[in-house]
Design an enzyme around this catalytic site. Sequence first.
Site, mmCIF file in Angstrom:
data_model
loop_
_atom_site.group_PDB
_atom_site.id
_atom_site.type_symbol
_atom_site.label_atom_id
_atom_site.label_comp_id
_atom_site.label_asym_id
_atom_site.label_seq_id
_atom_site.Cartn_x
_atom_site.Cartn_y
_atom_site.Cartn_z
ATOM 1 N N HIS A 1 -41.658 -59.104 20.507
ATOM 2 C CA HIS A 1 -40.784 -58.452 21.485
ATOM 3 C C HIS A 1 -39.856 -59.443 22.198
ATOM 4 O O HIS A 1 -39.068 -59.040 23.039
ATOM 5 C CB HIS A 1 -41.617 -57.717 22.539
ATOM 6 C CG HIS A 1 -42.143 -56.392 22.071
ATOM 7 N ND1 HIS A 1 -43.021 -56.278 21.029
ATOM 8 C CD2 HIS A 1 -41.915 -55.131 22.507
ATOM 9 C CE1 HIS A 1 -43.321 -55.001 20.853
ATOM 10 N NE2 HIS A 1 -42.659 -54.280 21.727
ATOM 11 N N THR B 1 -32.962 -65.431 15.003
ATOM 12 C CA THR B 1 -32.387 -66.659 14.479
ATOM 13 C C THR B 1 -32.309 -67.728 15.560
ATOM 14 O O THR B 1 -32.806 -68.835 15.397
ATOM 15 C CB THR B 1 -30.972 -66.395 13.920
ATOM 16 O OG1 THR B 1 -31.071 -65.408 12.895
ATOM 17 C CG2 THR B 1 -30.365 -67.655 13.365
ATOM 18 N N HIS C 1 -42.972 -47.812 18.625
ATOM 19 C CA HIS C 1 -43.282 -46.631 19.428
ATOM 20 C C HIS C 1 -43.652 -45.430 18.553
ATOM 21 O O HIS C 1 -44.420 -44.569 18.987
ATOM 22 C CB HIS C 1 -42.103 -46.293 20.340
ATOM 23 C CG HIS C 1 -42.015 -47.179 21.543
ATOM 24 N ND1 HIS C 1 -41.908 -46.687 22.829
ATOM 25 C CD2 HIS C 1 -42.033 -48.536 21.654
ATOM 26 C CE1 HIS C 1 -41.860 -47.702 23.681
ATOM 27 N NE2 HIS C 1 -41.924 -48.833 22.988
ATOM 28 N N ASP C 2 -43.115 -45.379 17.358
ATOM 29 C CA ASP C 2 -43.502 -44.312 16.447
ATOM 30 C C ASP C 2 -44.921 -44.543 15.923
ATOM 31 O O ASP C 2 -45.715 -43.607 15.815
ATOM 32 C CB ASP C 2 -42.525 -44.239 15.271
ATOM 33 C CG ASP C 2 -42.809 -43.049 14.366
ATOM 34 O OD1 ASP C 2 -42.985 -41.930 14.893
ATOM 35 O OD2 ASP C 2 -42.853 -43.236 13.133
ATOM 36 N N ASP D 1 -45.286 -41.878 11.423
ATOM 37 C CA ASP D 1 -45.106 -40.562 10.818
ATOM 38 C C ASP D 1 -43.788 -39.914 11.225
ATOM 39 O O ASP D 1 -43.587 -38.718 11.023
ATOM 40 C CB ASP D 1 -46.261 -39.635 11.199
ATOM 41 C CG ASP D 1 -46.425 -39.499 12.723
ATOM 42 O OD1 ASP D 1 -45.577 -40.050 13.463
ATOM 43 O OD2 ASP D 1 -47.396 -38.857 13.151
ATOM 44 N N SER E 1 -42.790 -39.022 13.993
ATOM 45 C CA SER E 1 -42.921 -38.013 15.045
ATOM 46 C C SER E 1 -42.019 -38.325 16.234
ATOM 47 O O SER E 1 -41.692 -37.431 17.022
ATOM 48 C CB SER E 1 -44.376 -37.896 15.508
ATOM 49 O OG SER E 1 -44.880 -39.137 15.955
#
Length: 306
Positions: free
Chosen positions: A159, A214, A21-22, A38, A40
Amino acid sequence: MATIYSQQNDISFGLLRLLFHDCFIKLGTWLFNYSGCDASVFLDDSNGNKNHSVKRQATPNKTLRGINEIDMIKEELENACLGVVSCADTLALATRDAVVLAGGPYYPIFTSKRDSTQSYFDEAMDKISKPNNNITQTLFLFSRRGFDERETVNLLGAHNLGKSSCDFIRDRLTNFSRTGQPDASVDPNFLNELRLACQDSNNTNHDGIVASMTSREMGNSSSAVICQGLSTSIPSGALYASDDGTTFRRDFSRSMSNLGVLTGTLGQVRNKCSFPILQSLMTMLFHVTNDKDFVCLPETTYEFEK
């Protein structure tokens, strides 16, 4: 990172999602453009203005985890070498080590990242893929970020690590796009599995299919692709579904190493990840430490001890 993981072995998927997400926000001007990573997502640049929304408050980011853990690691780094390791590098390295601890592949990371000087609420609301996006919308959003179809399927496949709320997918199980029918693109067997997991319509907890790298074997991409509702008729999905895990893990390593960054004179190195540098420095004026156990290596080579 090993100490944190030993205390909460679900931190790996929290950090992986936090990093995604960053990094997912791609920004630019006529002078330059760069892609996320970054830090943010940590930044509160509101200066007390309640009408100024920050990236962390965007709907896709409200359930992010791992911020407190990164703050803990960052504090240790600041005690050892003030103003050297950015929040962006801290997150990237901690996530990589958490992935390895959870049984995922090791991948190299280019350091010397810089931290953003501002947060990006509107961009986070607009550009982060949503749970109810279809495959066409998802591929488009990832293409804007510079990922091709194969890289998109691979990163979405990652995911399958972790837990998701039934609220995010409930309409896809029973009333997709107000049709009164489930999402036809979801594998029927997986659809039944999800219905069983989410059968309590009043349950608003973060229930779902729990998987670790795992036990689920991160390279078991057939499971990973199905967990994202992606049909194996997609060429990349079919490739991973027939793979023993080697290709999936290799592609994941390449994708994670290919995330864009702020470097050079762009951005800053924050002392506290939640505040811009000037505000951070105010909290550091009386910062004193005698801890010299941590050795700061050259900026392009430092990595956390595993």
